[in-house]
Design an enzyme around this catalytic site. Sequence first.
Site, PDB file in Angstrom:
ATOM      1  N   CYS A   1      -2.006  -2.579   7.522  1.00  0.00           N
ATOM      2  CA  CYS A   1      -1.923  -3.614   6.539  1.00  0.00           C
ATOM      3  C   CYS A   1      -0.467  -4.353   6.466  1.00  0.00           C
ATOM      4  O   CYS A   1      -0.662  -5.705   6.111  1.00  0.00           O
ATOM      5  CB  CYS A   1      -2.185  -2.713   5.222  1.00  0.00           C
ATOM      6  SG  CYS A   1      -3.764  -1.997   5.202  1.00  0.00           S
TER       7      CYS A   1
ATOM      8  N   ASP B   1       0.834  -1.394   0.125  1.00  0.00           N
ATOM      9  CA  ASP B   1       0.077  -0.019   0.033  1.00  0.00           C
ATOM     10  C   ASP B   1       0.790   1.206  -0.143  1.00  0.00           C
ATOM     11  O   ASP B   1       0.536   2.212   0.651  1.00  0.00           O
ATOM     12  CB  ASP B   1      -0.975  -0.049   1.072  1.00  0.00           C
ATOM     13  CG  ASP B   1      -1.813  -1.247   1.197  1.00  0.00           C
ATOM     14  OD1 ASP B   1      -1.807  -1.964   0.435  1.00  0.00           O
ATOM     15  OD2 ASP B   1      -2.959  -1.171   2.069  1.00  0.00           O
TER      16      ASP B   1
ATOM     17  N   ASP C   1      -4.493  -0.852  -1.700  1.00  0.00           N
ATOM     18  CA  ASP C   1      -5.849  -0.543  -1.007  1.00  0.00           C
ATOM     19  C   ASP C   1      -6.601  -0.035  -1.977  1.00  0.00           C
ATOM     20  O   ASP C   1      -6.566   0.926  -2.965  1.00  0.00           O
ATOM     21  CB  ASP C   1      -5.380   0.357   0.314  1.00  0.00           C
ATOM     22  CG  ASP C   1      -6.567   0.181   1.323  1.00  0.00           C
ATOM     23  OD1 ASP C   1      -6.870  -0.982   1.736  1.00  0.00           O
ATOM     24  OD2 ASP C   1      -6.824   1.204   1.939  1.00  0.00           O
TER      25      ASP C   1
ATOM     26  N   HIS D   1     -10.822   1.071  -2.427  1.00  0.00           N
ATOM     27  CA  HIS D   1     -12.136   1.010  -2.018  1.00  0.00           C
ATOM     28  C   HIS D   1     -13.194   1.774  -2.986  1.00  0.00           C
ATOM     29  O   HIS D   1     -12.675   2.624  -3.519  1.00  0.00           O
ATOM     30  CB  HIS D   1     -12.091   1.708  -0.713  1.00  0.00           C
ATOM     31  CG  HIS D   1     -11.154   1.395   0.328  1.00  0.00           C
ATOM     32  ND1 HIS D   1     -11.377  -0.173   0.927  1.00  0.00           N
ATOM     33  CD2 HIS D   1     -10.334   1.597   1.302  1.00  0.00           C
ATOM     34  CE1 HIS D   1     -10.517  -0.388   1.667  1.00  0.00           C
ATOM     35  NE2 HIS D   1      -9.596   0.919   2.056  1.00  0.00           N
TER      36      HIS D   1
ATOM     37  N   HIS E   1     -10.374   7.221   1.622  1.00  0.00           N
ATOM     38  CA  HIS E   1      -8.876   6.989   1.174  1.00  0.00           C
ATOM     39  C   HIS E   1      -8.901   5.988   0.099  1.00  0.00           C
ATOM     40  O   HIS E   1      -9.753   4.895   0.092  1.00  0.00           O
ATOM     41  CB  HIS E   1      -8.041   6.618   2.113  1.00  0.00           C
ATOM     42  CG  HIS E   1      -8.297   5.415   3.153  1.00  0.00           C
ATOM     43  ND1 HIS E   1      -9.465   5.288   3.884  1.00  0.00           N
ATOM     44  CD2 HIS E   1      -7.794   4.104   2.640  1.00  0.00           C
ATOM     45  CE1 HIS E   1      -9.310   3.890   4.160  1.00  0.00           C
ATOM     46  NE2 HIS E   1      -8.619   3.130   3.417  1.00  0.00           N
TER      47      HIS E   1
ATOM     48  N   LYS F   1      -7.247  -5.141  -2.701  1.00  0.00           N
ATOM     49  CA  LYS F   1      -7.909  -5.310  -1.484  1.00  0.00           C
ATOM     50  C   LYS F   1      -8.844  -4.280  -1.115  1.00  0.00           C
ATOM     51  O   LYS F   1      -8.687  -3.162  -1.142  1.00  0.00           O
ATOM     52  CB  LYS F   1      -7.061  -5.940  -0.405  1.00  0.00           C
ATOM     53  CG  LYS F   1      -6.017  -4.909  -0.014  1.00  0.00           C
ATOM     54  CD  LYS F   1      -5.225  -5.350   0.889  1.00  0.00           C
ATOM     55  CE  LYS F   1      -4.214  -4.121   1.410  1.00  0.00           C
ATOM     56  NZ  LYS F   1      -4.802  -3.246   2.339  1.00  0.00           N
TER      57      LYS F   1
ATOM     58  N   HIS G   1     -17.459   3.287   0.761  1.00  0.00           N
ATOM     59  CA  HIS G   1     -16.945   2.009   1.380  1.00  0.00           C
ATOM     60  C   HIS G   1     -17.475   2.002   3.124  1.00  0.00           C
ATOM     61  O   HIS G   1     -17.205   2.957   3.687  1.00  0.00           O
ATOM     62  CB  HIS G   1     -15.544   2.036   1.373  1.00  0.00           C
ATOM     63  CG  HIS G   1     -14.896   0.512   1.616  1.00  0.00           C
ATOM     64  ND1 HIS G   1     -14.202   0.264   2.872  1.00  0.00           N
ATOM     65  CD2 HIS G   1     -15.225  -0.614   1.088  1.00  0.00           C
ATOM     66  CE1 HIS G   1     -14.069  -0.952   2.944  1.00  0.00           C
ATOM     67  NE2 HIS G   1     -14.654  -1.638   2.029  1.00  0.00           N
TER      68      HIS G   1
END
Length: 211
Positions: free
Chosen positions: A159, A17, A55, A57, A89, A114, A61
């Site tokens: 993470c 990330d 990351d 989203h 984010h 993810k 989310h």
Amino acid sequence: MINNISIDENDALIIIDIQNDFCPDGSLPVPDGDKIIAPVNQLSDLFDNVVISQDWHPAGHSSFASSHNKAAHQTIEMPYGEQVLWPDHCISGSEGAEFHPELAVAKAQLVVRKGFRPDIDSYSAFFENDKTTTTGLAGYLRERRLKRIFLVGLVFEFCVGFTALDGCNEGFEVYVIEDATGTFGGEGQQTMRAQLTEAGASLISVSDMLN
Ligand code: VGL
Ligand code: ZN
């Protein structure tokens, strides 16, 4: 102190990330998050196998405070347990979700996205936060006979740490190159260090690798 770890074809570097939103101008900045990029790029050169997580989203989310009319860093109960709420984010396709422009990405053979399911967050690059929905990463590493994983990136106690813990559970030999990770610091960092040690992960330094 573990010195002079030598890397071979069964090892993978997993870069977690390193995206604009987690760097100083982003929406969920990690202090000095961009300072790790130079050492991460140097480490990439040592490895035959590099995987990057991203990351990713959808807008609205369920991990976003704005989706619950709450303030960031409060927690809520989700069906899978407690969830910290974050500022918006890494929205899929946005500039904030892009890798930091200085990160060397050309070497990466796999990008694992993810957190794309609206109702489940995902800290780990192996499993979403319900601990059962898989990203496919363990299968990928096994099929490629990659046994040792070396983790760097953002954020140590989220993470990176959750990926490391799942990696131990999945039977990989896990190394966290701690000074090539970024952290919010405080108790969360200390707790994660203890959990990692307990799980059998090795906490090492860039100097253990670049000698
Ligand atoms: C992360 C919080 C929310 C991370 C991702 O990359 O550590 N932290 N989403
Ligand atoms: Zn996130």
